[in-house]
Scaffold this motif. Sequence first.
Motif, short mmCIF file in Angstrom:
data_model
loop_
_atom_site.label_atom_id
_atom_site.label_comp_id
_atom_site.label_asym_id
_atom_site.label_seq_id
_atom_site.Cartn_x
_atom_site.Cartn_y
_atom_site.Cartn_z
N GLN A 210 0.81 -1.23 -0.01
CA GLN A 210 0.09 0.16 -0.21
C GLN A 210 0.82 1.20 0.16
O GLN A 210 0.67 2.34 -0.57
CB GLN A 210 -1.10 0.02 1.31
CG GLN A 210 -1.74 1.34 1.27
CD GLN A 210 -2.74 0.84 2.43
OE1 GLN A 210 -2.97 0.02 3.33
NE2 GLN A 210 -3.71 2.10 2.59
N THR B 285 2.42 1.64 -3.38
CA THR B 285 1.57 2.24 -4.22
C THR B 285 1.19 3.56 -4.18
O THR B 285 1.19 4.57 -5.15
CB THR B 285 0.14 1.35 -4.32
OG1 THR B 285 0.36 0.06 -4.53
CG2 THR B 285 -0.80 1.95 -5.20
N TYR B 286 1.05 4.11 -3.01
CA TYR B 286 0.67 5.47 -2.68
C TYR B 286 2.03 6.30 -2.77
O TYR B 286 1.84 7.63 -3.30
CB TYR B 286 -0.01 5.63 -1.17
CG TYR B 286 -1.34 5.49 -1.43
CD1 TYR B 286 -2.16 6.31 -2.08
CD2 TYR B 286 -1.93 4.41 -0.96
CE1 TYR B 286 -3.32 6.29 -1.93
CE2 TYR B 286 -3.32 4.03 -0.98
CZ TYR B 286 -4.15 5.16 -1.62
OH TYR B 286 -5.55 4.88 -1.73
N ALA C 141 -3.50 11.66 -1.41
CA ALA C 141 -2.57 10.50 -1.46
C ALA C 141 -1.55 10.46 -0.41
O ALA C 141 -1.05 9.38 -0.05
CB ALA C 141 -2.01 10.61 -2.99
N GLU D 168 -2.64 8.93 2.61
CA GLU D 168 -2.96 7.60 2.51
C GLU D 168 -1.37 6.94 2.77
O GLU D 168 -1.07 5.88 3.28
CB GLU D 168 -3.56 6.98 1.25
CG GLU D 168 -4.94 7.25 1.44
CD GLU D 168 -5.66 6.67 2.41
OE1 GLU D 168 -5.38 5.63 2.87
OE2 GLU D 168 -6.86 7.11 2.61
N LEU D 169 -0.30 7.59 1.99
CA LEU D 169 0.96 7.03 2.31
C LEU D 169 1.42 7.30 3.62
O LEU D 169 2.14 6.40 4.15
CB LEU D 169 1.84 7.98 1.23
CG LEU D 169 3.51 7.73 1.51
CD1 LEU D 169 3.67 6.34 1.20
CD2 LEU D 169 4.18 8.63 0.50
#
Length: 116
Positions: A37, A40-41, A93, A96-97
């Motif tokens: 995850q 991706t972020y 984003a 989320e990271l």
Amino acid sequence: NSQAKLVQAEKSIELDEARRLEIEQQIAERIINLYNQALTYREIVFIKSNEIVTQEINLQNAKQSYEIGEVPAMELARITEIASKAKENHALAMKELRTALFLMIELVGRGDITTW
């Protein structure tokens, strides 16, 4: 009687070992998911950073064109909204990271788990 207690203790140890292995597997899966995850972020943040730069250039050009009468106010407003949305998407984003990284740090117990 002591033989029965010994068998019971061995079964209890085996059960505890099985639980420990199951918990270790769950933790490993969670770490892998959080790491993926975060990767991706990180990629999304990079893409969104480039989008912000592009939209800022578009906005500056639209403002200049508006000032000399080449672009109507509605078009400037539309481009301004797009630039604002790019910044908002970047911020989301980043959130989320950070969430994935902080959860992974908490789970692993180390603050130096990433080198990027």
